[in-house]
Each structure stands twice: as C-alpha cells, then as structure tokens.
Design an enzyme around this catalytic site. Structure first.
Site, PDB file in Angstrom:
ATOM      1  N   CYS A 140      39.872  33.848 -11.155  1.00  0.00           N
ATOM      2  CA  CYS A 140      40.231  34.632 -12.347  1.00  0.00           C
ATOM      3  C   CYS A 140      39.378  34.295 -13.563  1.00  0.00           C
ATOM      4  O   CYS A 140      39.257  35.123 -14.472  1.00  0.00           O
ATOM      5  CB  CYS A 140      41.698  34.419 -12.688  1.00  0.00           C
ATOM      6  SG  CYS A 140      42.833  34.858 -11.356  1.00  0.00           S
ATOM      7  N   GLU A 165      55.997  49.734  -6.139  1.00  0.00           N
ATOM      8  CA  GLU A 165      56.663  48.587  -5.516  1.00  0.00           C
ATOM      9  C   GLU A 165      57.062  47.525  -6.536  1.00  0.00           C
ATOM     10  O   GLU A 165      57.891  46.656  -6.243  1.00  0.00           O
ATOM     11  CB  GLU A 165      55.744  47.939  -4.478  1.00  0.00           C
ATOM     12  CG  GLU A 165      55.323  48.840  -3.339  1.00  0.00           C
ATOM     13  CD  GLU A 165      53.994  49.512  -3.597  1.00  0.00           C
ATOM     14  OE1 GLU A 165      53.291  49.813  -2.614  1.00  0.00           O
ATOM     15  OE2 GLU A 165      53.646  49.742  -4.776  1.00  0.00           O
ATOM     16  N   LYS A 218      44.713  44.183 -12.464  1.00  0.00           N
ATOM     17  CA  LYS A 218      46.099  44.030 -12.913  1.00  0.00           C
ATOM     18  C   LYS A 218      46.611  45.309 -13.577  1.00  0.00           C
ATOM     19  O   LYS A 218      47.813  45.570 -13.611  1.00  0.00           O
ATOM     20  CB  LYS A 218      46.210  42.857 -13.892  1.00  0.00           C
ATOM     21  CG  LYS A 218      46.046  41.484 -13.259  1.00  0.00           C
ATOM     22  CD  LYS A 218      47.209  41.135 -12.368  1.00  0.00           C
ATOM     23  CE  LYS A 218      47.086  39.753 -11.784  1.00  0.00           C
ATOM     24  NZ  LYS A 218      48.175  39.427 -10.843  1.00  0.00           N
ATOM     25  N   GLU A 249      55.852  30.752  -2.655  1.00  0.00           N
ATOM     26  CA  GLU A 249      54.787  30.837  -1.658  1.00  0.00           C
ATOM     27  C   GLU A 249      54.757  29.602  -0.760  1.00  0.00           C
ATOM     28  O   GLU A 249      54.519  29.699   0.446  1.00  0.00           O
ATOM     29  CB  GLU A 249      53.437  31.041  -2.346  1.00  0.00           C
ATOM     30  CG  GLU A 249      52.357  31.571  -1.421  1.00  0.00           C
ATOM     31  CD  GLU A 249      51.261  32.285  -2.182  1.00  0.00           C
ATOM     32  OE1 GLU A 249      50.202  31.665  -2.397  1.00  0.00           O
ATOM     33  OE2 GLU A 249      51.456  33.460  -2.549  1.00  0.00           O
ATOM     34  N   SER A 268      51.290  37.162   2.044  1.00  0.00           N
ATOM     35  CA  SER A 268      52.519  36.625   1.470  1.00  0.00           C
ATOM     36  C   SER A 268      53.328  37.738   0.823  1.00  0.00           C
ATOM     37  O   SER A 268      52.780  38.661   0.213  1.00  0.00           O
ATOM     38  CB  SER A 268      52.188  35.557   0.427  1.00  0.00           C
ATOM     39  OG  SER A 268      53.340  35.192  -0.299  1.00  0.00           O
ATOM     40  N   GLU A 274      47.988  47.108 -10.752  1.00  0.00           N
ATOM     41  CA  GLU A 274      49.194  46.428 -10.270  1.00  0.00           C
ATOM     42  C   GLU A 274      50.406  46.778 -11.119  1.00  0.00           C
ATOM     43  O   GLU A 274      51.506  46.997 -10.586  1.00  0.00           O
ATOM     44  CB  GLU A 274      48.974  44.915 -10.265  1.00  0.00           C
ATOM     45  CG  GLU A 274      50.182  44.124  -9.789  1.00  0.00           C
ATOM     46  CD  GLU A 274      50.008  42.618  -9.904  1.00  0.00           C
ATOM     47  OE1 GLU A 274      51.030  41.918 -10.028  1.00  0.00           O
ATOM     48  OE2 GLU A 274      48.860  42.147  -9.876  1.00  0.00           O
ATOM     49  N   CYS A 302      48.272  36.726  -4.803  1.00  0.00           N
ATOM     50  CA  CYS A 302      48.222  36.727  -6.274  1.00  0.00           C
ATOM     51  C   CYS A 302      47.222  37.738  -6.829  1.00  0.00           C
ATOM     52  O   CYS A 302      47.370  38.211  -7.956  1.00  0.00           O
ATOM     53  CB  CYS A 302      47.853  35.333  -6.794  1.00  0.00           C
ATOM     54  SG  CYS A 302      48.978  34.047  -6.253  1.00  0.00           S
ATOM     55  N   GLU A 343      57.588  29.910   1.682  1.00  0.00           N
ATOM     56  CA  GLU A 343      57.237  30.893   2.708  1.00  0.00           C
ATOM     57  C   GLU A 343      56.238  30.305   3.709  1.00  0.00           C
ATOM     58  O   GLU A 343      56.356  30.512   4.923  1.00  0.00           O
ATOM     59  CB  GLU A 343      56.654  32.142   2.047  1.00  0.00           C
ATOM     60  CG  GLU A 343      56.312  33.255   3.033  1.00  0.00           C
ATOM     61  CD  GLU A 343      55.752  34.489   2.352  1.00  0.00           C
ATOM     62  OE1 GLU A 343      55.681  35.542   3.001  1.00  0.00           O
ATOM     63  OE2 GLU A 343      55.367  34.400   1.158  1.00  0.00           O
TER      64      GLU A 343
END
Length: 571
Positions: free
Chosen positions: A507, A370, A362, A283, A323, A365, A303, A286
């Site tokens: 989190c 993907e 999550k 990151e 990102s 996710e 994230c 980037e």
C-alpha cells in the site's frame, strides 16, 4: 584515446562499471538529467518518444534509452541540433494534446508541461488531426479516468498494465495518426479486465489517465450542518503525505493529519489500524481453522481490492481460497457506523463516512453491493492521499506548522501489527504474531526475520505452528501473483498462506500516493516498521480495545459484520 573503462559525455570522462543497462544510466551518473517520456526504470525499453536522443562524434543520432554504452564512446547530450530536435517533438506532441492546463488535475506536475517550459516551446505550428469522437473521455470507472486528448502514446500505462500487473486491460490500437490507447473493442474501462489498481495512472506522465477526484463530494458533506462526518486513515497515508506539505519524507505525520482533518470539519477522525487489528484476529482465526481442517489451502489474504477483482475476473477457481475477511477499511467502517448509530447517536443528523486511502481500487470497494448494510454503503466515499493533500492546500492550512493531535475515542488504541499492514509482508507478519503463543520481544524480532520483510516481488518463508510446518508466500505486484497462481495450478508449488498486494511494495506504493522511486519505496516501508517499534502493543489480540469490541458491538454478529463472499466476474 581513453585508457580504461571510460566513455566521454559532453567532453567529460565518465567511468563504466559494467552494470549500466543503457546510455541514460551513464548520462545520469555524470550529473545530467536526460529528457524522457517513455523511459521508466521498472519497465521494458520502448524507445518511442525520442526525447533522449544523443549525438556521437560522427554526428549520428541515437536513443540513449536503448543504446548500450561501451568504453571509448564519445557522445554529446546538448547541441543546437538536439535542442531543435526536442523542441520539434514537443511541438508535435502539444499539437495533439489538450492544452487546458489550468483545469487539468496534473497541472504543475505534468511532465509534458515541464519539458515544454524547459525547452521554451512558445508556439505550436501544427494543427490537431484527431476528432472529438476519438478524444472522448472514459469516466466509467469509479477508480480512474482516461482522457485520450492528453495522451502522448509513450506507452508507460500499457507496459505498467501488462508487464507489472499482467492485467492486460489496455493496449495500443490502430496505426499511424489513428493510434490510441484503448481497451479491447473500445469497451468502457468499467467493463474491461481493469481491476482499478491505478498503476497506469501512477506511470502516466501527462494526465491522460488520472485517479478519480472525489474532493467536491466530501466538501459538500463537510459543509452540511445536518451531516455527521467521520473518517478513517490508512496506515500507509501517514508516511507518504509529508514531502508535498513541507514535512520530511517518510516521517510519520499521523498527528498532523488528524489536526488538519479536525480543522477541515470532520466530526470524528479514526485510524484504520483499529480495523487492521480486527482483520488480523479474524484472518488468523480463519487460517488456523483451515490448517486444522486441512481444507481450502492455501489461504489467500483479502485486504487488497484490486487483488480480489483480479481473482474474480481472471482466476475465479481460486475464490474458495480467498479469505472471507473484509478489508480493514470495510470492517472498520461497519464498526464505526454501528457505534455512531447505537452508542453515540447524533439526533437529526445523517451519518457519512470517508476513508482516506493510498489505494485507487478502494473507490470501487466502497461501492460493492457485498459491502453494504441494509442497502447502504458502510464506506460512503474514498479519497486518496493525493486528494487529501489537495484538500489541505485548499483549506490554506500550513501543514508543517500544525501541532499533532490524537485520534478520537473510543477507537484510540492499536497495535504495531496493524501499523505494518501498509507494507508488503505486513499482513503475514501480523498473522504470525497473532498465532504465536509468545509475545516476548525476542519472539517478535524472530518473526520479523523469517523472510516476509523486504521489497522483493515474491518472498517465501517456512515457520512452525505447533508440530506442523507452515509454508508462506508473499507477493506484491499482480504479475508476481499470476506467476504464483500458475505454479499452484501446475502443482509446482505448495503453500499454506499467500499474501498478495496488487501494488509493488504494498500500500505504500498505492496509485493514490505521491509517486515514489524504488529507494523511496524502501524508506516508506521502513518508516512503518519504525512506527511499529514505537508501539507498546505488538499483537492485535493484546489490544484491549479488541476485547471491548468483541464483547460489545461485535457480539453475536461477528460474521455478519466482518466477513464476505465474492463471486466470479469472468465472462
């Protein structure tokens, strides 16, 4: 008469300092805990449940959550009239409520159950009026389950979703006895604007909305001798698990967690901090590339899966700013499975990877197309901190008596930058450490105080990168993120880097964590910063394991394994 700024509560004078928003705050200051369902200090006043009613000296009843205190006020909180009133309310709620308490996931933690016991409600005189069709369970979401048979219409979930998160996936529908909490047109949660953050479940006092429980699936694979089971543990889990298992709140319990997981049968136990170190490197690189090119700024962190869904469903025009880095969980899962297949094969065995996360989103996710390799998910399943607590209890393990154990090799090294990922501002601070040319203690301390730490919903900071001024914003809570997006669209604000975490505080406050107050939120965050201070390595690029990974598993396939692009889901 009282002289001064006082009021009388149950015959005792209580001072007013002018900061109390309502009677409840004064009553609690006097040492009395008022029964409530719909009152939540972080949400607007709703005044629906009426459990917090008090009686004044003239016999008038008033809701203490919505009544402003004043000097000379004289109230009673515990009279026979009030006790009868509260028992009647509880009876009416229980009449419409599913009473299969022993099979409810909230058994033992249900607020309705606790108040029914407290007020000695033993008989229910009223019949249920809602039909089975009206009480149909919605289990379409991989993150949460909605059970209307347990709903008491307190509205906590609605206000959480609309006020704190600005998602608007659920609201009140219909009137009178037909009133319910519903998505638009009663569509399944999975098809609604829901982003899976689970904050509605964290706010629900009765188990009407709960986090999906995947424990039985994990146990099945742990018991399968032909399956090699690995797991990774997110940074925020280690500071949230303690109280429930007899360890002081906010203590870094990582060593004990590893020991417990080994006893439960996991073949390898790793720390997601390793994945966070990879994420920081990718990151930060980037970010520097975009700064130099002057394109696709501001860079949004990627994230948080609920934040990613929020952009996909509501603001897809900002997806080019997101990102391309996968989350630490997804990066590390791919690295782990690649390592197990190529460098540590277990002949004749299937590989199964479990992620232990503070986050309900999550779970979604892990299922994303993907984030699959050759059609197979890198993360096979996600369980939350609360599910882990239940698994440890199921195992009969006395957690507080365990001797700490180290995580397994070869992924045994990490930096302090990775540890602080679990608190709001942590990702930004880790990136700033990465792009800093100086790794001295004084520089690391200076970065800590640029303005990205703290529990404020929106934080701003300005730092120098070379001769360029870099503007940063850090958000936690999607309502704050939406306000920032609105300013960007109107040209009222300009930033280079924006960190967003869906859950207030980051989190550490994920919906998969044991519930915490604002004060405890700060304590958990501080526990991660304390863990960072104990780490010898402060920057991700100084972790020697990173050099090994980039020369080995990640060589020539960094983008393939660590990056992803998301697409609009807006109707």
């Amino acid at each position: 008469m009282l002289n001064g700024n006082y009021m009388i509560i149950d015959g005792m004078p209580v001072a007013l300092d002018g900061t109390e928003r309502n009677l409840i705050e004064v009553i609690r200051k006097s040492g009395i805990e008022m029964p409530t369902f719909c009152y939540h200090s972080d949400l607007s006043i709703y005044g629906a449940c009426r459990m917090c009613m008090v009686e004044d000296e003239k016999g008038r009843l008033m809701a203490s959550c919505s009544t402003i205190p004043y000097a000379g006020m004289n109230i009673k909180t515990n009279t026979e009239r009030l006790r009868k009133y509260r028992r009647n309310i509880l009876e009416l709620l229980l009449a419409e409520h599913c009473r299969d308490c022993t099979t409810c996931s909230n058994n033992g933690t249900c607020h309705l159950q606790a108040l029914a016991i407290k007020f000695n409600v033993q008989n229910i005189r009223f019949d249920r009026t809602r039909t089975d069709e009206e009480l149909k369970i919605d289990d379409s979401s991989p993150c949460i389950i909605k059970d209307p048979s347990k709903c008491i219409l307190c509205g906590d979930c609605v206000r959480e979703c609309n006020e704190i998160q600005h998602v608007g996936a659920i609201d009140f529908a219909f009137r009178g006895s037909k009133c319910t909490i519903s998505t638009s047109f009663n569509q399944p949660l999975v098809d609604s604007p829901c982003v899976g953050c689970g904050q509605c479940a964290a706010a629900c006092p009765t188990g009407a909305i709960v986090v999906r429980d995947n424990r039985s699936i994990v146990w099945k694979h742990l018991d399968d001798k032909d399956t090699y089971v690995t797991c990774e543990i997110a940074p925020a889990v280690r500071v949230a698990i303690g109280r429930a298992l007899g360890v002081p709140e906010s203590e870094n319990a990582m060593g004990k967690i590893v020991a417990a997981l080994h006893r439960m049968g996991f073949d390898e136990v790793y720390d997601t901090c390793t994945g966070a170190d990879i994420t920081v490197i990718e990151e930060a690189n980037e970010f520097v590339e975009r700064i130099k090119a002057g394109e696709k700024l501001p860079l949004f962190t990627s994230c948080c899966p609920a934040w990613v869904q929020f952009l996909e469903k509501k603001y897809p025009e900002f997806l080019p700013n997101l990102s391309t880095c996968k989350s630490p969980m997804s990066m590390f899962a791919n690295v782990i499975k690649t390592y197990e297949r190529e460098e540590n094969p277990a002949p004749g065995k299937k590989y199964y990877h479990v992620a232990i996360m503070p986050c309900t989103a999550k779970k979604f996710e892990a299922q994303r197309d993907e984030l699959k390799t050759n059609g197979q998910p890198d993360t096979d399943i996600v369980i939350t901190t609360q599910e882990l607590i239940k698994m440890i209890r199921e195992s009969g393990i006395l957690f507080d008596q365990l001797h700490p154990e180290a995580i397994d090799m070869p992924f045994g090294e990490m930096s302090g930058a990775a540890v602080i990922f679990g608190v709001t501002g942590g990702v930004t601070e880790a990136v700033l450490r990465k792009i800093s040319e100086d790794n001295s203690r004084s520089t690391m301390n200076a970065i800590a105080y640029v303005g990205v730490r703290g529990m404020a919903g929106v934080k701003e900071a300005t730092v120098m990168y070379g001769d360029r001024e870099v503007k940063i914003a850090v958000c936690s809570g999607l309502a704050n993120a939406e306000k920032l997006l609105s300013k960007l669209k109107k040209g009222e604000a300009s930033y280079d880097l924006i960190e967003v975490m869906a859950c207030p505080g980051g989190c550490i406050s994920g919906a998969g964590q044991p519930y915490l107050s604002r004060v405890e939120r700060m304590e958990r965050g501080q526990a991660l910063y304390d863990a960072d201070r104990e780490m010898a390595i402060k920057r991700s690029q100084d972790n020697p394991l990173m050099k090994t990974l980039y020369k080995g598993i990640l060589k020539d396939r960094t983008h393939e394994m660590l990056h992803v692009h998301y697409n609009s889901q807006k109707d």
